[in-house]
Design a protein around this motif. Structure first.
Motif, PDB file in Angstrom:
ATOM      1  N   HIS A 131       0.809  -1.215   0.000  1.00 55.09           N
ATOM      2  CA  HIS A 131       0.000   0.000   0.000  1.00 55.09           C
ATOM      3  C   HIS A 131       0.843   1.266   0.000  1.00 55.09           C
ATOM      4  N   TYR A 132       2.165   1.119   0.109  1.00 58.26           N
ATOM      5  CA  TYR A 132       3.029   2.294   0.254  1.00 58.26           C
ATOM      6  C   TYR A 132       3.031   3.183  -0.993  1.00 58.26           C
ATOM      7  N   SER A 133       2.979   2.566  -2.164  1.00 57.93           N
ATOM      8  CA  SER A 133       2.966   3.373  -3.389  1.00 57.93           C
ATOM      9  C   SER A 133       1.673   4.179  -3.498  1.00 57.93           C
ATOM     10  N   LYS A 134       0.535   3.542  -3.155  1.00 63.13           N
ATOM     11  CA  LYS A 134      -0.743   4.257  -3.216  1.00 63.13           C
ATOM     12  C   LYS A 134      -0.822   5.346  -2.148  1.00 63.13           C
ATOM     13  N   ASN A 135      -0.282   5.063  -0.970  1.00 68.38           N
ATOM     14  CA  ASN A 135      -0.267   6.073   0.093  1.00 68.38           C
ATOM     15  C   ASN A 135       0.551   7.296  -0.328  1.00 68.38           C
TER      16      ASN A 135
ATOM     17  N   TRP B   8      11.179  10.127   0.789  1.00 65.43           N
ATOM     18  CA  TRP B   8      12.228   9.111   0.991  1.00 65.43           C
ATOM     19  C   TRP B   8      11.745   7.993   1.916  1.00 65.43           C
ATOM     20  N   SER B   9      10.968   8.358   2.943  1.00 67.40           N
ATOM     21  CA  SER B   9      10.483   7.378   3.903  1.00 67.40           C
ATOM     22  C   SER B   9       9.498   6.416   3.248  1.00 67.40           C
ATOM     23  N   SER B  10       8.608   6.957   2.418  1.00 71.86           N
ATOM     24  CA  SER B  10       7.638   6.109   1.721  1.00 71.86           C
ATOM     25  C   SER B  10       8.340   5.122   0.792  1.00 71.86           C
ATOM     26  N   ILE B  11       9.363   5.595   0.088  1.00 71.55           N
ATOM     27  CA  ILE B  11      10.110   4.727  -0.826  1.00 71.55           C
ATOM     28  C   ILE B  11      10.844   3.648  -0.036  1.00 71.55           C
ATOM     29  N   ASN B  12      11.440   4.024   1.078  1.00 68.12           N
ATOM     30  CA  ASN B  12      12.151   3.068   1.914  1.00 68.12           C
ATOM     31  C   ASN B  12      11.214   1.967   2.413  1.00 68.12           C
ATOM     32  N   GLU B  13      10.041   2.363   2.912  1.00 70.09           N
ATOM     33  CA  GLU B  13       9.077   1.373   3.398  1.00 70.09           C
ATOM     34  C   GLU B  13       8.615   0.448   2.276  1.00 70.09           C
ATOM     35  N   ALA B  14       8.445   1.035   1.076  1.00 71.35           N
ATOM     36  CA  ALA B  14       8.007   0.239  -0.074  1.00 71.35           C
ATOM     37  C   ALA B  14       9.051  -0.815  -0.446  1.00 71.35           C
TER      38      ALA B  14
ATOM     39  N   SER C 245      16.965 -13.064  -0.244  1.00 66.00           N
ATOM     40  CA  SER C 245      16.254 -11.795  -0.058  1.00 66.00           C
ATOM     41  C   SER C 245      16.342 -11.301   1.366  1.00 66.00           C
ATOM     42  N   ALA C 246      17.085 -12.024   2.216  1.00 64.36           N
ATOM     43  CA  ALA C 246      17.247 -11.564   3.598  1.00 64.36           C
ATOM     44  C   ALA C 246      18.217 -10.394   3.679  1.00 64.36           C
ATOM     45  N   ASN C 247      18.749  -9.980   2.532  1.00 58.04           N
ATOM     46  CA  ASN C 247      19.704  -8.867   2.507  1.00 58.04           C
ATOM     47  C   ASN C 247      18.968  -7.539   2.678  1.00 58.04           C
ATOM     48  N   ILE C 248      18.341  -7.363   3.813  1.00 57.95           N
ATOM     49  CA  ILE C 248      17.531  -6.178   4.079  1.00 57.95           C
ATOM     50  C   ILE C 248      18.314  -5.220   4.967  1.00 57.95           C
ATOM     51  N   VAL C 249      18.384  -3.968   4.525  1.00 58.07           N
ATOM     52  CA  VAL C 249      19.132  -2.981   5.299  1.00 58.07           C
ATOM     53  C   VAL C 249      18.188  -1.875   5.743  1.00 58.07           C
ATOM     54  N   PRO C 250      17.670  -1.934   6.965  1.00 59.80           N
ATOM     55  CA  PRO C 250      16.804  -0.846   7.425  1.00 59.80           C
ATOM     56  C   PRO C 250      17.594   0.446   7.512  1.00 59.80           C
ATOM     57  N   VAL C 251      16.936   1.542   7.284  1.00 52.68           N
ATOM     58  CA  VAL C 251      17.632   2.826   7.273  1.00 52.68           C
ATOM     59  C   VAL C 251      16.967   3.797   8.242  1.00 52.68           C
ATOM     60  N   LYS C 252      17.793   4.530   8.910  1.00 53.55           N
ATOM     61  CA  LYS C 252      17.277   5.561   9.804  1.00 53.55           C
ATOM     62  C   LYS C 252      17.075   6.846   9.012  1.00 53.55           C
ATOM     63  N   GLU C 253      16.380   7.795   9.628  1.00 52.01           N
ATOM     64  CA  GLU C 253      16.085   9.044   8.932  1.00 52.01           C
ATOM     65  C   GLU C 253      17.360   9.758   8.517  1.00 52.01           C
ATOM     66  N   VAL C 254      17.378  10.204   7.262  1.00 54.33           N
ATOM     67  CA  VAL C 254      18.521  10.956   6.765  1.00 54.33           C
ATOM     68  C   VAL C 254      18.579  12.289   7.498  1.00 54.33           C
ATOM     69  N   THR C 255      19.732  12.611   8.028  1.00 57.95           N
ATOM     70  CA  THR C 255      19.820  13.803   8.893  1.00 57.95           C
ATOM     71  C   THR C 255      20.182  15.044   8.088  1.00 57.95           C
ATOM     72  N   GLU C 256      19.173  15.716   7.609  1.00 55.33           N
ATOM     73  CA  GLU C 256      19.354  17.015   6.960  1.00 55.33           C
ATOM     74  C   GLU C 256      18.283  17.965   7.481  1.00 55.33           C
ATOM     75  N   THR C 257      18.014  17.832   8.775  1.00 52.76           N
ATOM     76  CA  THR C 257      16.899  18.548   9.376  1.00 52.76           C
ATOM     77  C   THR C 257      17.049  20.052   9.258  1.00 52.76           C
ATOM     78  N   GLN C 258      18.260  20.550   9.478  1.00 52.58           N
ATOM     79  CA  GLN C 258      18.465  21.998   9.477  1.00 52.58           C
ATOM     80  C   GLN C 258      18.109  22.598   8.122  1.00 52.58           C
ATOM     81  N   THR C 259      18.547  21.925   7.043  1.00 56.31           N
ATOM     82  CA  THR C 259      18.224  22.418   5.692  1.00 56.31           C
ATOM     83  C   THR C 259      16.721  22.449   5.475  1.00 56.31           C
ATOM     84  N   PHE C 260      16.046  21.388   5.924  1.00 52.64           N
ATOM     85  CA  PHE C 260      14.595  21.315   5.744  1.00 52.64           C
ATOM     86  C   PHE C 260      13.892  22.420   6.529  1.00 52.64           C
TER      87      PHE C 260
END
Length: 318
Positions: free
Chosen positions: A100-104, A214-220, A251-266
């Motif tokens: 459902h991530y792409s539709k969301n 980026w978060s939606s793509i990562n979850e997808a 397919s167990a080669n899964i690499v979870p990712v934490k939030e990319v830290t560019e908060t100040q720019t945002f």
């Protein structure tokens, strides 16, 4: 506004690219072009191009699936021909590997980008109206009235006498009658701009939607990896089995990712657009009566006599 939009889009694009370079390095280089196309499509949509958010997002995931399948789910694939890649693209629409991530993502972006698109088109319309009325042609009667108001006193040697306020207003209102008819539509236009800027600042938050791509793509991608065995079985039936290296990685080669830290720019980009909204709508409110009061604006200052001094009334000095 457009500069702020572009700044936010570039920030979101860089953030998404960083996701692939950090968490999905095997496909980062090949994913660069689909990412670029996605944000180009979003930019074109905001500017009013004949496209939709849904088509842009789904086209991105169509291009992403062959990469996810061959680099993450089955990283041993060596033969990724054009036919096989196209089969994977088409299969994506049927097997829905990203859940459902792409539709969301389509839903969230559609809500927030709609107001931005409408505001961009409204601003372009406003510029067009102002440019058109700035070059309004004067009628022969108007030209004669202006000459009489400005220069007839010179015939009596009265070169320093200026027109009376009431006389100037009569002449200008006659000359600008067609322009002043825009008043009702201009007021409605300003109200529409207020509505759109409020929509952008309220429930349809452009900044948050773009920053969350980026978060939606990562979850997808994670969803597709977790369902790798089922996807592989279905793809093998539809597209056949491609050539693979020995010792294929699972397919167990899964690499979870934490939030990319560019908060100040945002935060800076977010603050910039919010400030522009407030400044812009405050300024536009002051121009609500612009076309209704344009004659008064012109008959102000050095053009006329504002006090009880002598002035020219079109026939004599009074």
């Amino acid at each position: 506004f457009l500069e702020a939009f572009e700044s936010l889009l570039r920030f979101a694009e860089n953030r998404t690219s960083s996701l692939f370079e950090t968490a999905y390095r095997p496909m980062a280089k090949e994913a660069a072009e689909p990412v670029k196309e996605l944000f180009t499509d979003i930019s074109l949509y905001i500017l009013g191009a004949e496209t939709t958010v849904e088509s842009a997002v789904l086209r991105f995931f169509d291009s992403l699936f062959p990469l996810v399948y061959s680099r993450l789910i089955n990283p041993g694939i060596t033969d990724l021909s054009e036919d096989y890649t196209e089969c994977l693209r088409l299969t994506r629409q049927d097997i829905n590997p990203f859940g459902h991530y792409s539709k969301n993502m389509v839903t969230e972006l559609s809500k927030s980008l709609w107001a931005s698109r409408m505001l961009s088109q409204a601003l372009s319309l406003g510029i067009e109206v102002i440019n058109t009325t700035e070059h309004t042609a004067l009628t022969k009667e108007c030209s004669r009235a202006l000459v009489k108001m400005q220069y007839c006193p010179h015939c009596q040697g009265l070169t320093l006498i200026r027109p009376c306020v009431g006389y100037c207003l009569n002449v200008m209102r006659g000359c600008l009658a067609s322009v002043s008819e825009l008043d009702a539509q201009w007021r409605e236009f300003i109200s529409t701009l207020e509505y759109l800027t409020n929509e952008m600042a309220a429930s349809h938050e452009l900044e948050m939607a773009l920053a969350g791509i980026w978060s939606s793509i990562n979850e997808a991608i994670l969803h597709a990896q977790l369902n790798g065995p089922q996807l592989s079985a279905t793809v093998d039936k539809v597209c056949g089995q491609p050539k693979q290296q020995e010792g294929n990685l699972s397919s167990a080669n899964i690499v979870p990712v934490k939030e990319v830290t560019e908060t100040q720019t945002f935060v800076m980009a977010h603050s910039s657009l919010n400030n522009k909204r407030r400044e812009f709508i405050s300024y536009m409110k002051r121009s609500r009566t612009f076309y209704a009061s344009i004659a008064e604006r012109l008959c102000d200052g050095d053009l006329v006599m504002r006090d009880s001094s002598t002035c020219w009334n079109g026939e004599d000095v009074v």
